[in-house]
Design a protein around this motif. Structure first.
Motif, PDB file in Angstrom:
ATOM      1  N   UNK A   1       0.831  -1.207   0.000  1.00 55.23           N
ATOM      2  CA  UNK A   1       0.000   0.000   0.000  1.00 55.23           C
ATOM      3  C   UNK A   1       0.868   1.261   0.000  1.00 55.23           C
ATOM      4  N   UNK A   2       0.388   2.306  -0.718  1.00 55.83           N
ATOM      5  CA  UNK A   2       1.132   3.553  -0.703  1.00 55.83           C
ATOM      6  C   UNK A   2       0.595   4.462   0.396  1.00 55.83           C
ATOM      7  N   UNK A   3       1.211   5.661   0.500  1.00 59.86           N
ATOM      8  CA  UNK A   3       0.866   6.552   1.600  1.00 59.86           C
ATOM      9  C   UNK A   3      -0.530   7.145   1.464  1.00 59.86           C
ATOM     10  N   UNK A   4      -1.136   7.057   0.283  1.00 56.08           N
ATOM     11  CA  UNK A   4      -2.502   7.575   0.099  1.00 56.08           C
ATOM     12  C   UNK A   4      -3.557   6.581   0.549  1.00 56.08           C
ATOM     13  N   UNK A   5      -3.130   5.385   0.880  1.00 55.36           N
ATOM     14  CA  UNK A   5      -4.078   4.357   1.293  1.00 55.36           C
ATOM     15  C   UNK A   5      -4.643   3.564   0.132  1.00 55.36           C
ATOM     16  N   UNK A   6      -4.196   3.885  -1.091  1.00 50.18           N
ATOM     17  CA  UNK A   6      -4.658   3.160  -2.262  1.00 50.18           C
ATOM     18  C   UNK A   6      -3.770   1.931  -2.500  1.00 50.18           C
ATOM     19  N   UNK A   7      -4.340   0.823  -3.027  1.00 48.33           N
ATOM     20  CA  UNK A   7      -3.511  -0.352  -3.299  1.00 48.33           C
ATOM     21  C   UNK A   7      -2.442  -0.036  -4.336  1.00 48.33           C
ATOM     22  N   UNK A   8      -1.273  -0.597  -4.154  1.00 48.76           N
ATOM     23  CA  UNK A   8      -0.211  -0.428  -5.136  1.00 48.76           C
ATOM     24  C   UNK A   8      -0.545  -1.242  -6.383  1.00 48.76           C
ATOM     25  N   UNK A   9       0.216  -1.009  -7.456  1.00 52.36           N
ATOM     26  CA  UNK A   9       0.005  -1.774  -8.690  1.00 52.36           C
ATOM     27  C   UNK A   9       0.219  -3.267  -8.443  1.00 52.36           C
ATOM     28  N   UNK A  10       1.231  -3.596  -7.638  1.00 52.17           N
ATOM     29  CA  UNK A  10       1.488  -5.004  -7.333  1.00 52.17           C
ATOM     30  C   UNK A  10       0.349  -5.605  -6.519  1.00 52.17           C
ATOM     31  N   UNK A  11      -0.202  -4.828  -5.584  1.00 44.46           N
ATOM     32  CA  UNK A  11      -1.330  -5.304  -4.784  1.00 44.46           C
ATOM     33  C   UNK A  11      -2.544  -5.567  -5.666  1.00 44.46           C
ATOM     34  N   UNK A  12      -2.789  -4.672  -6.629  1.00 42.46           N
ATOM     35  CA  UNK A  12      -3.935  -4.843  -7.523  1.00 42.46           C
ATOM     36  C   UNK A  12      -3.779  -6.116  -8.361  1.00 42.46           C
ATOM     37  N   UNK A  13      -2.574  -6.318  -8.874  1.00 43.00           N
ATOM     38  CA  UNK A  13      -2.327  -7.516  -9.675  1.00 43.00           C
ATOM     39  C   UNK A  13      -2.446  -8.777  -8.815  1.00 43.00           C
ATOM     40  N   UNK A  14      -1.909  -8.703  -7.607  1.00 39.97           N
ATOM     41  CA  UNK A  14      -1.982  -9.834  -6.681  1.00 39.97           C
ATOM     42  C   UNK A  14      -3.433 -10.180  -6.358  1.00 39.97           C
ATOM     43  N   UNK A  15      -4.233  -9.178  -5.997  1.00 39.05           N
ATOM     44  CA  UNK A  15      -5.633  -9.414  -5.664  1.00 39.05           C
ATOM     45  C   UNK A  15      -6.405  -9.974  -6.857  1.00 39.05           C
ATOM     46  N   UNK A  16      -6.106  -9.467  -8.047  1.00 45.20           N
ATOM     47  CA  UNK A  16      -6.797  -9.914  -9.259  1.00 45.20           C
ATOM     48  C   UNK A  16      -6.538 -11.393  -9.525  1.00 45.20           C
ATOM     49  N   UNK A  17      -5.274 -11.786  -9.479  1.00 44.95           N
ATOM     50  CA  UNK A  17      -4.936 -13.183  -9.776  1.00 44.95           C
ATOM     51  C   UNK A  17      -5.409 -14.098  -8.659  1.00 44.95           C
ATOM     52  N   UNK A  18      -5.197 -13.677  -7.419  1.00 46.04           N
ATOM     53  CA  UNK A  18      -5.622 -14.498  -6.287  1.00 46.04           C
ATOM     54  C   UNK A  18      -7.127 -14.730  -6.320  1.00 46.04           C
ATOM     55  N   UNK A  19      -7.898 -13.674  -6.583  1.00 49.47           N
ATOM     56  CA  UNK A  19      -9.353 -13.802  -6.672  1.00 49.47           C
ATOM     57  C   UNK A  19      -9.726 -14.735  -7.819  1.00 49.47           C
ATOM     58  N   UNK A  20      -8.997 -14.642  -8.928  1.00 53.67           N
ATOM     59  CA  UNK A  20      -9.277 -15.514 -10.060  1.00 53.67           C
ATOM     60  C   UNK A  20      -9.047 -16.978  -9.743  1.00 53.67           C
ATOM     61  N   UNK A  21      -8.034 -17.253  -8.942  1.00 57.82           N
ATOM     62  CA  UNK A  21      -7.756 -18.639  -8.549  1.00 57.82           C
ATOM     63  C   UNK A  21      -8.812 -19.132  -7.558  1.00 57.82           C
ATOM     64  N   UNK A  22      -9.115 -18.304  -6.551  1.00 59.82           N
ATOM     65  CA  UNK A  22     -10.066 -18.717  -5.523  1.00 59.82           C
ATOM     66  C   UNK A  22     -11.478 -18.870  -6.073  1.00 59.82           C
ATOM     67  N   UNK A  23     -11.826 -18.086  -7.088  1.00 63.02           N
ATOM     68  CA  UNK A  23     -13.168 -18.166  -7.663  1.00 63.02           C
ATOM     69  C   UNK A  23     -13.250 -19.197  -8.782  1.00 63.02           C
ATOM     70  N   UNK A  24     -12.116 -19.871  -9.058  1.00 67.28           N
ATOM     71  CA  UNK A  24     -12.030 -20.864 -10.133  1.00 67.28           C
ATOM     72  C   UNK A  24     -12.186 -20.228 -11.519  1.00 67.28           C
ATOM     73  N   UNK A  25     -12.020 -18.912 -11.617  1.00 68.01           N
ATOM     74  CA  UNK A  25     -11.993 -18.275 -12.935  1.00 68.01           C
ATOM     75  C   UNK A  25     -10.760 -18.753 -13.694  1.00 68.01           C
ATOM     76  N   UNK A  26      -9.686 -18.985 -12.950  1.00 62.73           N
ATOM     77  CA  UNK A  26      -8.509 -19.634 -13.518  1.00 62.73           C
ATOM     78  C   UNK A  26      -8.565 -21.104 -13.119  1.00 62.73           C
ATOM     79  N   UNK A  27      -8.505 -21.978 -14.079  1.00 70.08           N
ATOM     80  CA  UNK A  27      -8.619 -23.408 -13.814  1.00 70.08           C
ATOM     81  C   UNK A  27      -7.297 -23.993 -13.330  1.00 70.08           C
ATOM     82  N   UNK A  28      -7.371 -25.137 -12.655  1.00 72.62           N
ATOM     83  CA  UNK A  28      -6.167 -25.863 -12.278  1.00 72.62           C
ATOM     84  C   UNK A  28      -5.328 -26.133 -13.529  1.00 72.62           C
ATOM     85  N   UNK A  29      -4.029 -25.953 -13.386  1.00 75.81           N
ATOM     86  CA  UNK A  29      -3.060 -26.199 -14.460  1.00 75.81           C
ATOM     87  C   UNK A  29      -3.178 -25.216 -15.622  1.00 75.81           C
ATOM     88  N   UNK A  30      -3.941 -24.134 -15.436  1.00 75.57           N
ATOM     89  CA  UNK A  30      -4.002 -23.107 -16.472  1.00 75.57           C
ATOM     90  C   UNK A  30      -2.716 -22.289 -16.447  1.00 75.57           C
TER      91      UNK A  30
END
Length: 222
Positions: free
Chosen positions: A1-30
């Motif tokens: 997180x940066x000093x403005x309280x907004x997610x960093x670019x890395x945090x946004x990418x991390x949350x996006x991919x993690x959510x995709x895995x947990x929601x099964x939007x990304x399949x196993x072995x994809x």
């Protein structure tokens, strides 16, 4: 997180991919490409790479040089290990909070994750559902007060979330809405037994809930 309280670019990418895995939007072995993730999140490849390194450290992906990131499936052995650990921890903590006289207070604390479970089931929102499911059981473990068990249980978090999503899928890989409603009823029964300070019943229901999840997942993977 940066000093403005907004997610960093890395945090946004991390949350996006993690959510995709947990929601099964990304399949196993994809195989996930850095460029595609960068385009989906509106960030450059450098923060995407940082996010993928974090996810690899958490055991959710494996980085393949010059190819991308492979989504790692939950293995049968990992599932058995997690279920066995959860059985030990959750059964003990459920009975312990009741025997210590904290059953009614814990039941009141469970009202929030129960409401979240019902809302997620109504909306067929798998990520919200598995998060509320995990919060429900973590609330019981936290109430027992054993810091070692709390830390141990916390270490299972992402595995629980991934397995929870898989547990709600039918044989075709699509969401099983009936299974989702059934697990809501499981949680309601556990909370009611805790509220009535019936330790034997609450422990039995907890064990059956996890055994049902185990059988359901093995059926999906059969």
């Amino acid at each position: 997180m940066d000093t403005t309280g907004q997610p960093s670019a890395a945090d946004r990418a991390y949350d996006h991919v993690r959510h995709g895995i947990l929601s099964c939007r990304y399949a196993d072995n994809e195989l996930l490409a850095e460029g595609s993730i960068a385009a989906e999140t509106g960030v450059s490849r450098t923060p995407v790479r940082e996010a993928l390194l974090r996810l690899e450290a958490e055991g959710m992906i494996r980085l393949l040089p010059k190819r991308g990131a492979l989504v790692l499936p939950v293995t049968a052995q990992e599932w058995r290990d997690v279920v066995s650990t959860r059985l030990l921890v959750e059964a003990h903590c459920t009975r312990s909070v009741i025997e210590s006289g904290r059953g009614p207070a814990v039941a009141r604390a469970l009202e929030v994750p129960l409401a979240d479970l019902r809302a997620a089931a109504q909306a067929l929102d798998v990520p919200a559902y598995v998060t509320a499911d995990r919060t429900f059981h973590a609330t019981i473990v936290a109430a027992e007060g054993n810091l070692i068990l709390i830390r141990l249980y916390g270490s299972l978090r992402d595995r629980q979330l991934r397995m929870g999503a898989a547990n709600l899928a039918g044989p075709d890989g699509e969401l099983d809405a009936v299974r989702m409603r059934t697990t809501v009823a499981d949680h309601e029964a556990i909370a009611a037994a805790i509220a009535h300070e019936d330790g034997a019943l609450a422990e039995h229901l907890t064990r059956e809930h996890l055994r049902h999840a185990d059988r359901a997942l093995r059926g999906v993977r059969a």
